[in-house]
Enzyme design. Structure first.
Site: not given
Ligand code: XUL
Ligand code: CO
Length: 437
Positions: A296, A101, A339, A309, A271, A104, A268, A232
């Site tokens: 992710d 990001h 991630d 995560d 998620h 970051d 992800e 995402e």
């Molecule tokens: C948050 C997430 C983020 C995205 C990028 O849950 O997964 O880190 O991957 O913004």
């Molecule tokens: Co992510």
């Protein structure tokens, strides 16, 4: 600069017999599986935010991680040194990609102009390090959720100025992603959703989000960025409800707004489980509508139930994911981005290596198992057979659109009853899968 990870050597493949915790037991980057090397299949990426910015604080306690390369300040110089430490890590680990990001990699300034200048100063180092190592940017993104200005959302904020700020920030993040030769750009709408419907005009917010995405597509063309855009999906956290809830919701949003040709999805694992799906479900759905783009890679904790995560270690899950990914021809612009963060109690620099090595080995095993399952063909053949009634006679007529309810009524009246069903053989198929894990 002195070594950030002093004493930790380059990680090599030593094979399943090795007892060296700083070696791959299954991930052999040059080994061929189905005509491609494991490195080409898996396209591993390190997430800058977790690996280099997440000190592992939680709501009950501060950060624990030791990051001796970091002086803890918000200076640009510290950010540049951190970038060099990050590339030392990527190189020693042997990954081909990383993701970040904007906030970051570089500190936020007092104004947007200052933030942009800070970003440029760090991007200069990232570019040097990319050229030195050959490591590529899988995707860039903008942090539109940490600063308090995004408390009500970014493109879905009730404050039009916040929409404008978000557009300016994304424009800059896209520019630097382009400058770094990034293969993609991710939109994760962390605060694009709501806490309460009592204060929310949901329809208007969705229209604004679509307008924002359309502007991003236009700007991409304006600056000549040809990387892949990804959305995402995530159902909740930090908001109670996030508009990019899951793959199916994102697909609906993109098609309703004529954006499906311009985006793919970055799926992800954690998620998916937050949305009440499996990781593989999200991948399968995305693939079924042509939107499978990137991953992710991580996992949640079934007992905790939030976005923990964690590093992926479940070989059953990685096998299922690789089955879907292989079935759909593998990654093109995408890859497997970790991630994930180390556990709060795994606070030493070497733990970052153990975590990534474990994730890479878990996906290597998943890849090998999935490839063997596909070569054996029993599961694929079963699925083909299961749908055989659609390949001829009435099934083929339905699929081709040759018959309607009237014709089907006559067909069934003549026939009297449907053909008997055949077993779904769930346990038989689960047994086959287990033979390969
Ligand atoms: C948050 C997430 C983020 C995205 C990028 O849950 O997964 O880190 O991957 O913004
Ligand atoms: Co992510």
């Amino acid at each position: 600069m002195t070594e950030a990870f002093a004493g930790i050597p380059k990680i090599h493949y030593e094979g399943p017999e090795s007892k060296n915790p700083l070696a791959f037991k299954h991930y052999n980057p040059v080994e061929e599986v189905d005509g491609k090397t494991m490195a080409e299949h898996l396209r591993f990426s390190v997430a800058y935010w977790h690996a280099f910015r997440n000190g592992c604080a939680d709501p009950f306690g501060g950060p624990t991680r030791l990051m001796p390369w970091d002086d803890g300040s918000d200076s640009v110089e510290n950010a540049q040194n951190r970038a060099r430490a990050a590339f030392e890590f990527f190189e020693k680990l042997g990954v081909g990609f990383y993701c970040f990001h904007d906030r970051d990699v570089a500190p936020e300034g007092a104004t947007l102009a200052e933030s942009n200048a800070n970003l440029d100063a760090v991007v200069k180092v990232l570019k040097e390090e990319q050229e030195r190592t050959g490591i590529k940017l899988l995707w860039g993104t903008a942090c539109l959720f940490a600063n308090p200005r995004f408390m009500h959302g970014a493109s879905t904020s009730p404050n039009a100025d916040v929409f404008a700020f978000s557009a300016a920030q994304v424009a800059k993040a896209m520019e630097v992603t382009h400058e770094l030769g990034g293969l993609g750009y991710v939109f994760w709408g962390g605060r694009e959703g709501y806490k309460s419907l009592l204060n929310t005009d949901l329809g208007r917010e969705l229209d604004h989000m679509a307008r924002f995405m359309r502007m991003a597509v236009d700007y991409k063309k304006q600056i000549g960025f040809t990387g892949q855009f990804y959305i995402e999906p995530k159902p909740k956290e930090p908001t109670k409800h996030q508009y990019d809830f899951d793959s199916a919701t994102c697909h609906g949003f993109l098609t309703a707004n004529g954006l499906d040709g311009d985006f793919k999805l970055n799926i992800e694992a954690n998620h998916a489980t937050l949305a009440g799906h499996t990781f593989q479900h999200e991948l399968e759905f995305a693939a079924s509508v042509g939107l499978l783009g990137s991953v992710d890679a991580n996992r949640g904790d079934p007992q905790l139930g939030w976005d923990t995560d964690q590093f992926p270690t479940d070989i059953y899950d990685t096998t299922a994911a690789m089955l879907t990914i292989l079935k759909n021809g593998g990654f093109t612009t995408g890859g497997l981005n970790f991630d994930a963060h180390v556990a709060r109690e795994s606070f030493e620099p070497v733990d970052l290596f153990y975590a990534h090595i474990g994730g890479m080995d878990a996906f290597a095993r998943g890849l090998k198992a999935a490839s063997a399952i596909r070569a054996d063909g029993l599961i694929d053949d079963f699925v083909t057979q299961r749908y055989a009634s659609w390949d001829a006679s009435i099934g083929a007529d339905i699929e081709a659109g040759n018959v309607g309810f009237a014709e089907l009524s006559q067909y069934m009246l003549d026939k009297g009853d449907s053909d008997p069903n055949i077993s779904g053989r769930v346990e038989y198929l689960e047994n086959i899968l287990n033979e390969y894990i």
